[in-house]
Write a protein that holds these residues in place. Structure first.
Motif, PDB file in Angstrom:
ATOM      1  N   LYS A   1     -78.449 -20.990  69.851  1.00 28.23           N
ATOM      2  CA  LYS A   1     -77.857 -22.130  69.142  1.00 28.23           C
ATOM      3  C   LYS A   1     -77.637 -21.778  67.674  1.00 28.23           C
ATOM      4  N   VAL A   2     -76.510 -22.256  67.149  1.00 30.45           N
ATOM      5  CA  VAL A   2     -76.201 -22.146  65.721  1.00 30.45           C
ATOM      6  C   VAL A   2     -75.819 -23.540  65.240  1.00 30.45           C
TER       7      VAL A   2
ATOM      8  N   ARG B   1     -80.792 -19.898  66.499  1.00 30.68           N
ATOM      9  CA  ARG B   1     -80.596 -18.530  66.028  1.00 30.68           C
ATOM     10  C   ARG B   1     -80.248 -18.520  64.534  1.00 30.68           C
ATOM     11  N   GLN B   2     -79.569 -19.576  64.119  1.00 31.61           N
ATOM     12  CA  GLN B   2     -79.214 -19.690  62.710  1.00 31.61           C
ATOM     13  C   GLN B   2     -78.922 -21.146  62.374  1.00 31.61           C
TER      14      GLN B   2
ATOM     15  N   ASP C   1     -61.501 -20.652  55.606  1.00 28.75           N
ATOM     16  CA  ASP C   1     -62.732 -20.226  54.936  1.00 28.75           C
ATOM     17  C   ASP C   1     -63.956 -20.577  55.779  1.00 28.75           C
ATOM     18  N   ARG C   2     -63.953 -21.784  56.344  1.00 29.83           N
ATOM     19  CA  ARG C   2     -65.091 -22.207  57.170  1.00 29.83           C
ATOM     20  C   ARG C   2     -65.131 -21.414  58.489  1.00 29.83           C
ATOM     21  N   ALA C   3     -63.961 -21.172  59.068  1.00 29.80           N
ATOM     22  CA  ALA C   3     -63.905 -20.448  60.341  1.00 29.80           C
ATOM     23  C   ALA C   3     -64.459 -19.039  60.199  1.00 29.80           C
TER      24      ALA C   3
ATOM     25  N   ALA D   1     -67.556 -17.691  62.427  1.00 29.23           N
ATOM     26  CA  ALA D   1     -67.435 -16.501  63.271  1.00 29.23           C
ATOM     27  C   ALA D   1     -68.512 -15.472  62.929  1.00 29.23           C
ATOM     28  N   LYS D   2     -68.797 -15.306  61.655  1.00 35.08           N
ATOM     29  CA  LYS D   2     -69.853 -14.374  61.239  1.00 35.08           C
ATOM     30  C   LYS D   2     -71.208 -14.799  61.807  1.00 35.08           C
TER      31      LYS D   2
END
Length: 390
Positions: free
Chosen positions: A105-106, A128-129, A377-379, A383-384
């Motif tokens: 989960k993020v 996970r983050q 910018d958010r995407a 993704a990172k």
């Protein structure tokens, strides 16, 4: 990477539009993005199809879609995919979704204090983050004309879009006398007195005064009660601001639910109806100044600010520690404090009176938002995080 984004029903269609624009941003960055509408016929077949050929990440705003996984049917765990989300309200409003177990989960939140809340609650290890990531600006296809001439042609001096929730409800007023009522009442009054005090800090201050230690067991017991406090505080500050503007006769074009009684009471409120998020994008192109209330995000950002800026409008909002970092006060954004609401009508009047200065502020805000606060910018940050969580 491959993403599947869940869409569902939402007030004004805001989260649906978020999902559409985030998907487009992911594609622009070179990823694949498939959208599944959980409010449409045939969504079960689409979900099964996605699970049969799992993406790298399933995504749903505010945990949309996480309920498809249950302990008896751990569909996301079996797929090996990450489940990621951006929660657009305080965690107190999403307890069930946040506590649904998924191995990968993020979670991102629109306010840094929400991240602190998750840590204090003890939920951070289940992800996970977790982190801070405001929504990006929703935009029309072409950038706005930011010339002085175009700004002068905008015919809505001041625009506010959002729900008027009515008189703030003190749900605890009918509770029998008890330590819990005292605790909640005092926590709520602290948040009402200080519009920049987050729920967690207010709770800690109250517990300290009562000589009670905040531990995991106490925190868990108080969660359902704190949701009431958070809802009260969000409604309380918006209600106060609107009554101040109404009593001062400040002309405001308003759209949203619950406005009729307020519009009937104050002639300055020009009520345009419920509206939708898609319609708002066009209204923002007509507005010179957009009023934002940050929904209790004391160290975060509301997408309304970035969207208004990317539409070429000037913005006035309650203060946030994030806005103080992200924008130059007076040059890219105007802000007010909850402790000095009586000054807001005059502040708005001054901004609208100096058209050239307001146009310059709007132009600078547009430049900054287009450079740093779009969905692309958010995407990229999403993704990172997904890549790291896999």
């Amino acid at each position: 990477m491959r993403f599947v984004l869940f869409k569902g029903q939402g007030q004004y269609g805001s989260l649906r539009l978020h999902a559409d624009q985030l998907a487009a941003a992911l594609v622009e960055l070179g990823h694949e993005a498939r959208r599944i509408d959980l409010a449409a016929d045939g969504w079960v077949d689409e979900v099964n199809s996605a699970l049969a050929d799992p993406p790298d990440c399933f995504f749903g705003f505010s945990g949309m879609g996480v309920g498809l996984q249950t302990p008896d049917n751990p569909v996301f765990d079996r797929s090996g995919a990450v489940f990621a989300s951006i929660y657009v309200d305080h965690p107190l409003h999403h307890v069930q979704r946040l506590t649904t177990p998924v191995k990968k989960k993020v979670a991102f939140f629109l306010d840094r204090t929400h991240v602190q809340f998750m840590t204090a609650w003890g939920q951070a290890p289940a992800f996970r983050q977790i982190g801070f990531l405001p929504c990006g600006a929703n935009e029309l296809g072409s950038p706005p004309d930011t010339s002085d001439e175009a700004f002068a042609a905008r015919d809505i001096p001041l625009l506010f879009t959002g729900t008027y929730r009515g008189d703030p409800v003190r749900a605890w007023a009918d509770w029998p006398d008890s330590p819990a009522r005292t605790l909640i009442e005092q926590t709520a009054e602290r948040m009402a007195a200080d519009g920049r005090l987050p729920a967690l800090d207010a709770l800690k201050q109250t517990l300290s005064q009562l000589g009670v230690e905040l531990n995991a067991e106490t925190f868990e017991q108080l969660l359902p009660l704190l949701q009431t406090v958070q809802s009260f505080a969000e409604a309380y500050h918006r209600d106060r601001l609107l009554h101040v503007l109404g009593a001062a006769g400040t002309p405001v074009r308003v759209y949203g639910l619950g406005w009729q009684a307020m519009a009937d009471r104050y002639p300055g409120f020009d009520y345009g109806g419920e509206g939708s998020f898609q319609e708002t994008l066009h209204l923002l192109r007509q507005a010179r100044l957009v009023l934002n209330t940050n929904n209790g995000f004391v160290a975060g950002g509301h997408e309304r600010v970035f969207t208004a800026m990317c539409a070429g409008a000037g913005v006035i909002s309650d203060q946030s520690r994030y806005y103080a970092e992200a924008f130059k006060e007076g040059r890219e954004i105007a802000t007010f404090t909850w402790s000095e609401l009586d000054k807001v009508p005059g502040q708005i009047e001054g901004l609208l009176a100096d058209e050239a200065a307001l146009a310059a502020m709007a132009r600078a805000g547009t430049k900054k938002a287009m450079a740093e606060h779009r969905w692309t910018d958010r995407a990229a940050k999403l993704a990172k995080a997904v890549r790291q969580a896999k």
